[in-house]
Scaffold this motif. Sequence first.
Motif, PDB file in Angstrom:
ATOM      1  N   UNK A   1      13.043 -23.628  11.350  1.00  0.00           N
ATOM      2  CA  UNK A   1      13.697 -23.641  10.039  1.00  0.00           C
ATOM      3  C   UNK A   1      13.112 -24.738   9.163  1.00  0.00           C
ATOM      4  N   UNK A   2      12.976 -25.924   9.726  1.00  0.00           N
ATOM      5  CA  UNK A   2      12.432 -27.049   8.950  1.00  0.00           C
ATOM      6  C   UNK A   2      10.965 -26.821   8.611  1.00  0.00           C
ATOM      7  N   UNK A   3      10.180 -26.337   9.570  1.00  0.00           N
ATOM      8  CA  UNK A   3       8.750 -26.160   9.326  1.00  0.00           C
ATOM      9  C   UNK A   3       8.501 -25.127   8.223  1.00  0.00           C
ATOM     10  N   UNK A   4       9.173 -23.998   8.324  1.00  0.00           N
ATOM     11  CA  UNK A   4       8.914 -22.934   7.359  1.00  0.00           C
ATOM     12  C   UNK A   4       9.561 -23.204   6.009  1.00  0.00           C
ATOM     13  N   UNK A   5      10.480 -24.137   5.933  1.00  0.00           N
ATOM     14  CA  UNK A   5      11.027 -24.528   4.648  1.00  0.00           C
ATOM     15  C   UNK A   5       9.958 -25.205   3.789  1.00  0.00           C
ATOM     16  N   UNK A   6       9.067 -25.948   4.423  1.00  0.00           N
ATOM     17  CA  UNK A   6       8.037 -26.702   3.696  1.00  0.00           C
ATOM     18  C   UNK A   6       6.726 -25.937   3.531  1.00  0.00           C
ATOM     19  N   UNK A   7       6.544 -24.823   4.253  1.00  0.00           N
ATOM     20  CA  UNK A   7       5.247 -24.152   4.263  1.00  0.00           C
ATOM     21  C   UNK A   7       4.896 -23.408   2.971  1.00  0.00           C
ATOM     22  N   UNK A   8       5.857 -22.835   2.200  1.00  0.00           N
ATOM     23  CA  UNK A   8       5.470 -22.052   1.018  1.00  0.00           C
ATOM     24  C   UNK A   8       4.555 -22.789   0.055  1.00  0.00           C
ATOM     25  N   UNK A   9       4.774 -24.079  -0.148  1.00  0.00           N
ATOM     26  CA  UNK A   9       3.935 -24.815  -1.089  1.00  0.00           C
ATOM     27  C   UNK A   9       2.477 -24.825  -0.635  1.00  0.00           C
ATOM     28  N   UNK A  10       2.246 -25.008   0.661  1.00  0.00           N
ATOM     29  CA  UNK A  10       0.876 -24.978   1.177  1.00  0.00           C
ATOM     30  C   UNK A  10       0.265 -23.583   0.984  1.00  0.00           C
ATOM     31  N   UNK A  11       1.058 -22.544   1.267  1.00  0.00           N
ATOM     32  CA  UNK A  11       0.558 -21.177   1.113  1.00  0.00           C
ATOM     33  C   UNK A  11       0.154 -20.926  -0.337  1.00  0.00           C
ATOM     34  N   UNK A  12       0.991 -21.351  -1.276  1.00  0.00           N
ATOM     35  CA  UNK A  12       0.673 -21.142  -2.691  1.00  0.00           C
ATOM     36  C   UNK A  12      -0.638 -21.832  -3.073  1.00  0.00           C
ATOM     37  N   UNK A  13      -0.847 -23.044  -2.590  1.00  0.00           N
ATOM     38  CA  UNK A  13      -2.074 -23.771  -2.934  1.00  0.00           C
ATOM     39  C   UNK A  13      -3.316 -23.059  -2.393  1.00  0.00           C
ATOM     40  N   UNK A  14      -3.206 -22.477  -1.219  1.00  0.00           N
ATOM     41  CA  UNK A  14      -4.361 -21.829  -0.606  1.00  0.00           C
ATOM     42  C   UNK A  14      -4.688 -20.485  -1.240  1.00  0.00           C
ATOM     43  N   UNK A  15      -3.663 -19.743  -1.657  1.00  0.00           N
ATOM     44  CA  UNK A  15      -3.873 -18.357  -2.062  1.00  0.00           C
ATOM     45  C   UNK A  15      -3.960 -18.179  -3.568  1.00  0.00           C
ATOM     46  N   UNK A  16      -3.412 -19.136  -4.359  1.00  0.00           N
ATOM     47  CA  UNK A  16      -3.331 -18.958  -5.810  1.00  0.00           C
ATOM     48  C   UNK A  16      -4.689 -18.790  -6.486  1.00  0.00           C
ATOM     49  N   UNK A  17      -5.734 -19.601  -6.175  1.00  0.00           N
ATOM     50  CA  UNK A  17      -7.015 -19.396  -6.866  1.00  0.00           C
ATOM     51  C   UNK A  17      -7.562 -17.976  -6.706  1.00  0.00           C
ATOM     52  N   UNK A  18      -7.426 -17.397  -5.525  1.00  0.00           N
ATOM     53  CA  UNK A  18      -7.907 -16.030  -5.314  1.00  0.00           C
ATOM     54  C   UNK A  18      -7.098 -15.045  -6.145  1.00  0.00           C
ATOM     55  N   UNK A  19      -5.783 -15.188  -6.125  1.00  0.00           N
ATOM     56  CA  UNK A  19      -4.944 -14.281  -6.906  1.00  0.00           C
ATOM     57  C   UNK A  19      -5.259 -14.370  -8.399  1.00  0.00           C
ATOM     58  N   UNK A  20      -5.496 -15.563  -8.900  1.00  0.00           N
ATOM     59  CA  UNK A  20      -5.710 -15.721 -10.344  1.00  0.00           C
ATOM     60  C   UNK A  20      -6.988 -15.036 -10.801  1.00  0.00           C
ATOM     61  N   UNK A  21      -8.085 -15.315 -10.116  1.00  0.00           N
ATOM     62  CA  UNK A  21      -9.339 -14.681 -10.523  1.00  0.00           C
ATOM     63  C   UNK A  21      -9.279 -13.168 -10.313  1.00  0.00           C
ATOM     64  N   UNK A  22      -8.594 -12.737  -9.258  1.00  0.00           N
ATOM     65  CA  UNK A  22      -8.409 -11.308  -9.012  1.00  0.00           C
ATOM     66  C   UNK A  22      -7.601 -10.683 -10.150  1.00  0.00           C
ATOM     67  N   UNK A  23      -6.537 -11.353 -10.578  1.00  0.00           N
ATOM     68  CA  UNK A  23      -5.697 -10.836 -11.661  1.00  0.00           C
ATOM     69  C   UNK A  23      -6.486 -10.714 -12.963  1.00  0.00           C
ATOM     70  N   UNK A  24      -7.380 -11.646 -13.215  1.00  0.00           N
ATOM     71  CA  UNK A  24      -8.191 -11.564 -14.432  1.00  0.00           C
ATOM     72  C   UNK A  24      -9.082 -10.332 -14.420  1.00  0.00           C
ATOM     73  N   UNK A  25      -9.661 -10.017 -13.262  1.00  0.00           N
ATOM     74  CA  UNK A  25     -10.494  -8.815 -13.146  1.00  0.00           C
ATOM     75  C   UNK A  25      -9.662  -7.555 -13.388  1.00  0.00           C
ATOM     76  N   UNK A  26      -8.490  -7.486 -12.756  1.00  0.00           N
ATOM     77  CA  UNK A  26      -7.631  -6.308 -12.910  1.00  0.00           C
ATOM     78  C   UNK A  26      -7.186  -6.174 -14.362  1.00  0.00           C
ATOM     79  N   UNK A  27      -6.842  -7.280 -14.989  1.00  0.00           N
ATOM     80  CA  UNK A  27      -6.384  -7.255 -16.381  1.00  0.00           C
ATOM     81  C   UNK A  27      -7.464  -6.687 -17.301  1.00  0.00           C
ATOM     82  N   UNK A  28      -8.704  -7.051 -17.062  1.00  0.00           N
ATOM     83  CA  UNK A  28      -9.789  -6.532 -17.897  1.00  0.00           C
ATOM     84  C   UNK A  28      -9.950  -5.027 -17.720  1.00  0.00           C
TER      85      UNK A  28
END
Length: 641
Positions: A453-480
């Motif tokens: 419970x404690x470990x996974x409470x703190x994990x989302x922030x790390x996940x967001x940092x790792x995955x956000x750059x890929x999602x953003x550039x991907x979203x720009x391609x889809x938007x175009x």
Amino acid sequence: MGGPTTSGLEVDRITAMGVSAVQACVRLLSETVASLPVVLYKRIEKGKERAEKHPVYDLMHRRPNDEQSAFYFKETMMHHVVLLGNAYAKKEEGGGGQIKNLWPQDPQQWTVERRDNRKVFVTTDKKTVLSADKMLHIPGIGYDGLKGYDMLNRIRDIIGQAMAVERYGAEFFKNYGGPGGYLEITGRLKDENAVKRLKASWGKAHTDWGNRESIGVLEDGTKFVPISVNPNQSQFIETRQFITTEIARVFRVPPHLIADLSRSTFSNIEHQGIEFVVYTMRPWLVRWEQELSRQLLSERDQQEYFFEFLVDALLRGDIASRMQAYRTGIEMGVYTDNEVREMENKNPYEGGDAHYVPMNWVPTELAGQVGLPAPASEPEPEEEPEEEPEAKSLREQRSLRSANMRHKTAKSYEQLFKSAADRIIRKERRDLKEGVKKYLSSRGIADFDLYLDKYYYDLPEYIRKQITPTYRTFAEEIKREIAEEVGGSDKLQPEDEAFLASYITNFAYRYIAKSRADIKKAITRGVDSNLDLEQEVEDTFDHWEQTRGAQIALNESVRSSNAIAKAAYVLAGVTVLRWMALGPDACPFCQSLNGAIVSTQNFFVMPDDQIVPDNNEEMQVQRKIGHPPLHNGCVCQIVAG
């Protein structure tokens, strides 16, 4: 300044902030407003310009007083008005009658009254009275036109209930979940010391930390009779969940932004993120802008100057997304090179103040000299090309091209998604292996569950940092690609940004839910078959590293491409979507949905629907499906209907 509640607990502003949901809501609203620059503008003939030479410009933009930054000042004031309904800052005048400093005041030490038809500020001890022009006052929603409701008082019982539930949980676990009750003694203990000794012995064994599994010794035929209420019977978890939702409702905060995803789904969480910006933050920002303009500017200056928050700071992205936005702005003639350099905190260069015509990249004042054709005053309508009987319509061709290009883009991003997922998996495995040795192997399943419970409470922030750059550039391609298909802007809009942030948060919690489920299955399997629990969990980690990253990449590239496309379609005004199965290898189930049309508010498939293609196989659907994928490995796309 606190008060009693129906729960019997005293609630004041200190104890209220000890309730996690209250603190999360207050911090979210306060820090969001504090992070946005507020600028004083001057109205000019064609638009506005920063009034940097005005005496009050720095007051809100940089330095409200000699001790606080603009962020700290706005955060403090917003904290006051959100929780207590009013924010006060005393004005200190300098030379020439100009405001030199704004000093935040304790809102529980001041009130607002009307005396002799004048608004005045009065301390609660009635010793100090200030005229309206001596205080900056930001009121929340109110009833008398003078001050806002004290929200702490209005929701005191809700907060007290939350505190009571937290205290109950703490006491329950302090006693190791052991029931309360009484000691039944045959006969009567005549020695008063024997009573004290018996009570101390039992309490020592069952309430003190570190002794919770000790044995309590009962003397002279004494037996323990439990009388407590089981937490399941008192709906402990449900009560905590309900109170969190109630608190979020009061502060108009979407629950998923304070880590409550119980009522969020893949289909609605993006809309909740958009609603936070539109329906929660915008009213607060307008309230601030109008009060600052009214109270910090003279009547004369209000005709020429005004305050405005720069909401772009709320949506500031990474370097790749900013560069793409700047490039689009320059191509459209919105920005000059030097304006972009200023936004990036770089010095201007000579010749960088020219605007350009998008197609030919020449200064606008030279456009006529290079022979650019002037638009016709009344352009003749184009003749529609005759369409051959077997040819697809132009719209269908654009849709097919868009779907194929988005499919290719998704395939090209699979490796990027896999790399990000693999980084998350490696960290997760490394951390959890230590947790398995420390808790599961030595302390047992219950303690290991608490650790998770404690470990996974703190994990989302790390996940967001790792995955956000890929999602953003991907979203720009889809938007175009969507802009090519149906028109509209080809860059990410604030609504797109809000959706993307919510989607990434949703991905983080979907990922964690899958991890928890896999670990639970491993432990259950080990218990049922009398196997080594540590080894079963280790085998699960091995399976993750071998297959999970690729599976996430395959499914997420399709899922996110369609989710981003759907959000872009809605923003472009599309109201109907069509399912498109791509290629001859599409499975019979996807082929059976090919060409299906629904509105953007509806779903292609609902729970318990059965998909029966021509080969008579059946697929039982377990969830609402508003866009592909239909199943693992599905590569279908949606297009405008």
